[in-house]
Motif scaffolding. Structure first.
Motif, PDB file in Angstrom:
ATOM      1  N   ASP A  54       0.915  -1.301  -0.151  1.00  0.00           N
ATOM      2  CA  ASP A  54      -0.083   0.033   0.051  1.00  0.00           C
ATOM      3  C   ASP A  54       0.866   1.211   0.106  1.00  0.00           C
ATOM      4  OD1 ASP A  54      -2.240  -1.478   0.047  1.00  0.00           O
ATOM      5  OD2 ASP A  54      -2.694  -1.118   1.951  1.00  0.00           O
ATOM      6  N   HIS A  55       2.191   1.265   0.181  1.00  0.00           N
ATOM      7  CA  HIS A  55       2.939   2.319   0.256  1.00  0.00           C
ATOM      8  C   HIS A  55       3.716   2.545  -0.854  1.00  0.00           C
ATOM      9  CE1 HIS A  55       1.586   2.354   4.568  1.00  0.00           C
ATOM     10  NE2 HIS A  55       2.085   3.616   4.486  1.00  0.00           N
ATOM     11  N   GLU A  56       3.999   3.800  -1.282  1.00  0.00           N
ATOM     12  CA  GLU A  56       4.901   4.205  -2.477  1.00  0.00           C
ATOM     13  C   GLU A  56       6.401   4.156  -2.084  1.00  0.00           C
ATOM     14  OE1 GLU A  56       3.783   7.124  -5.004  1.00  0.00           O
ATOM     15  OE2 GLU A  56       1.739   6.536  -5.378  1.00  0.00           O
ATOM     16  N   LYS A  57       6.496   4.823  -0.780  1.00  0.00           N
ATOM     17  CA  LYS A  57       7.816   4.931  -0.219  1.00  0.00           C
ATOM     18  C   LYS A  57       8.261   3.709   0.392  1.00  0.00           C
ATOM     19  CE  LYS A  57       7.765   9.705   1.021  1.00  0.00           C
ATOM     20  NZ  LYS A  57       7.733  10.622   2.189  1.00  0.00           N
ATOM     21  N   PRO A  58       9.714   3.367   0.409  1.00  0.00           N
ATOM     22  CA  PRO A  58      10.240   2.290   1.169  1.00  0.00           C
ATOM     23  C   PRO A  58       9.747   2.605   2.717  1.00  0.00           C
ATOM     24  CG  PRO A  58      11.799   3.885   0.837  1.00  0.00           C
ATOM     25  CD  PRO A  58      10.635   4.304   0.159  1.00  0.00           C
ATOM     26  N   LEU A  59       9.448   1.210   3.326  1.00  0.00           N
ATOM     27  CA  LEU A  59       8.990   1.251   4.498  1.00  0.00           C
ATOM     28  C   LEU A  59       9.916   0.886   5.838  1.00  0.00           C
ATOM     29  CD1 LEU A  59       5.386  -0.336   4.693  1.00  0.00           C
ATOM     30  CD2 LEU A  59       6.007   2.061   4.908  1.00  0.00           C
ATOM     31  N   MET A  60       9.988   1.492   6.872  1.00  0.00           N
ATOM     32  CA  MET A  60      10.404   0.938   8.098  1.00  0.00           C
ATOM     33  C   MET A  60       9.418   0.155   8.886  1.00  0.00           C
ATOM     34  SD  MET A  60      11.134   1.106  11.491  1.00  0.00           S
ATOM     35  CE  MET A  60      12.196   1.052  12.930  1.00  0.00           C
ATOM     36  N   VAL A  61       9.166  -1.027   9.224  1.00  0.00           N
ATOM     37  CA  VAL A  61       8.164  -1.668   9.802  1.00  0.00           C
ATOM     38  C   VAL A  61       8.934  -2.571  11.030  1.00  0.00           C
ATOM     39  CG1 VAL A  61       6.139  -3.510   9.909  1.00  0.00           C
ATOM     40  CG2 VAL A  61       6.874  -2.185   7.660  1.00  0.00           C
TER      41      VAL A  61
END
Length: 613
Positions: free
Chosen positions: A410-417
């Motif tokens: 769902d996110h265009e940017k890279p994620l930190m999860v």
């Protein structure tokens, strides 16, 4: 006065029995003869009774309240000691806001028995109070002469002021020159902070409890000032430049997923029982193909938030004061913001998301995550899937992993999860219809181990599927996976067969879906405070000065625990035995940790730019 003193002694005896140390000859001798801690505990409770009498004017009722409260606390202590090998702390009051979670830790039968016992004690105490008041009637003020009324009120005010001052002193137990601490230390400083169960047994329940009263997180290191921190920042900036000159990778366009897997361990490494099959074969195979090893947990049976704190901040609980039992409860919420990997990755262009399929109030996570700077916190009521397995009440790890995949999509940017799972949290009795067979451990322990191992199998399968999907997916992703601690399910025989570090070691690995980054590497037993530089090493990505410092420390000291250090090979070593280079590195780490946590943050922008978002 004699009756109230007897009640205080009875209450102290109940609290000492709650640690189970009262019935061991060594602790009995310590409490009653060597340290006299029992008598000091009695004195503290006598002061409490006196204060309550001054406030409510009914001595018998004051005794009933103290005695009943002592029973409740002793029962809570017994349960906590059973499951987590640690006693009740002052900071545990935060869990009172989560009665559902507390109730889930013990069986309904035990809850009913405990409730009946508390009610019985209270009823008995009330009847005793009524009997005392019949024998020694409380005078009605309107029947007394004026001078007697003034005398009685004056006495209550005087006792109230005196006991109030003494209780304030007790609350400031860790302040320099504290009267109560001085009394407890008459035989010398015998605080055994590295093992709080032993600490309570040796110094009395109330002595141990007061020792853990709130205190500044760290003592200011020698030489701490702006100039010293500028020097530290300069040296590690130069080190970072040398490291980065050889790094060719990047995390700028890579999803970073940190997975704290609740109670994920390798039970086949423990002595005292045998499992019918390996519960984590897929994880074991994954560990053999990439950077992996064992993490050193701070405690047995608990401490999830502490391991999460170390991972996200790079700060070690072993460098804080021993009273800093839970930074999530005692430190982070006291600040408007707090330096962490959350702010750092956000500043590097990542969206930052926390996922924890449970209640937001546990360990004050909602407040802590806000201080760290997470964009979103997905929990039990906002997660897309809430599937459970068989009769396990907790949301499954498969559902938690699916949430991470959904967020990545769902996110265009890279994620930190930052994912903290719940599936394997205790209690583990009766969760699954098909537990793993267990031999060598009978009764309830064998059933618990078999149920727990079956939960590990579910995690093993879900994790393998999660990584396979990431490997086939279009986005670059790197995953840090680690267990936080062993579950508090093992009886004394297993604990006896696994001395040393065995009950404090959990598996971890760092895996990337990028070709060439998964190189087999056995990492010595490490602390989660060093996970971030290890992750950057696997990604071959440039590091900021702060992570360069942590990496340098880790090359000399692989793990730090309260009262324990492991050298570069993972073997125990005393700080006095360290060479000059290693001592300097530890001193630098202390300076930076103080600066970032409760200091002036002189070096924050230079060493970890953007760590506060």
């Amino acid at each position: 006065m004699l009756g109230s003193l007897q009640a205080a002694a009875a209450s102290a005896l109940v609290l000492e029995a709650g640690t189970l140390g009262l019935f061991l000859p060594r602790w009995f001798k310590d409490l009653f003869f060597d340290s006299g801690a029992f008598y000091l505990d009695t004195l503290v409770l006598w002061v409490v009774i006196g204060f309550l009498w001054a406030v409510i004017g009914r001595l018998a009722w004051s005794i009933a309240v103290v005695l009943t409260t002592s029973v409740v606390v002793a029962l809570a202590n017994l349960v906590k000691m059973q499951y987590r090998e640690e006693p009740v702390y002052p900071s545990d009051r935060d869990f009172l806001s989560e009665p559902g979670f507390l109730a889930s830790l013990v069986s309904p039968v035990l809850l009913v028995v405990a409730a009946l016992l508390v009610v019985g004690i209270f009823v008995g105490a009330v009847r005793l109070a009524v009997r005392i008041e019949r024998r020694h009637p409380r005078p009605r003020l309107r029947t007394l002469a004026r001078e007697h009324v003034l005398l009685m009120l004056g006495l209550r005010v005087g006792v109230g002021v005196l006991t109030g001052v003494l209780l304030v002193q007790a609350a400031q137990f860790n302040h320099p020159g504290n009267m109560w601490r001085g009394l407890y230390e008459l035989r010398g400083n015998d605080w055994r902070y590295w093992n709080q169960k032993t600490n309570y047994r040796s110094n009395g329940f109330l002595g141990g409890f007061l020792f853990n009263m709130p205190v500044d997180a760290m003592k200011q290191p020698k030489g701490y000032d702006e100039a010293a921190m500028a020097d530290v920042a300069h040296r590690y900036a130069a080190l970072a430049d040398r490291i980065n000159a050889h790094r060719k990778g990047s995390l700028d366009d890579v999803n970073v997923v940190l997975v704290l897997s609740e109670s994920f361990t390798d039970p086949t490494e423990l002595d005292g029982f045998e499992l019918g099959r390996d519960p984590i074969p897929r994880t074991r195979a994954r560990m053999a193909s990439t950077a992996s090893g064992h993490m050193l947990a701070q405690m047995y049976g608990g401490g999830t938030a502490n391991m999460e704190f170390e991972t996200l901040t790079g700060q070690s609980l072993g460098l804080f004061r021993p009273q800093m039992l839970s930074p999530y409860q005692m430190l982070v919420p006291e600040h408007d913001d707090y330096p962490s990997a959350v702010g750092w990755f956000h500043g590097q262009g990542h969206d930052v998301i926390a996922v924890h399929p449970y209640r937001v109030g546990m360990y004050k996570r909602e407040q802590v995550y806000q201080r760290f700077g997470f964009d979103d916190f997905i929990h039990d009521t906002t997660i897309h899937e809430t599937d459970t397995i068989d009769d396990n009440a907790y949301i499954s790890d498969e559902a938690a992993f699916d949430e991470v995949l959904t967020q990545i999509d769902d996110h265009e940017k890279p994620l930190m999860v930052n994912l903290v799972t719940m599936q394997n949290h205790i209690p583990v009795d009766g969760n699954y219809a098909d537990p793993v067979p267990v031999s060598g451990a009978g009764g309830g322990e064998g059933r618990r181990i078999g149920q727990y191992a079956r939960g590990l199998e579910h995690t093993d399968e879900a994790l393998a599927d999660f990584l396979d999907k990431l490997e086939k997916g279009p986005e670059k992703t790197i995953v840090l996976f680690y267990g936080d601690h062993l579950p508090g399910i093992y009886d004394s025989s297993v604990k006896h067969d696994n001395k040393g570090l065995a009950l404090y070691r959990t598996p971890f690995f760092i895996w990337s879906n990028q070709p060439g980054q998964n190189v087999p590497r056995a990492i010595p037993t490490t602390s989660p405070a060093f996970f971030l530089p290890l992750l950057y090493d696997v990604a071959d990505a440039p590091v900021p000065p702060y992570l360069a410092m942590l990496d340098a420390v880790h090359q000399h000291v692989s793990a730090i625990q309260q009262g324990r250090l492991l050298d570069a090979s993972g073997e125990p070593v005393k700080e006095a035995e360290l060479d000059a280079t290693t001592r300097q590195l530890l001193d630098d780490m202390r300076l930076v940790q103080f600066d970032f946590s409760i200091g002036q943050r002189f070096a924050l922008d230079a060493m970890w730019p953007g760590a506060v978002s």
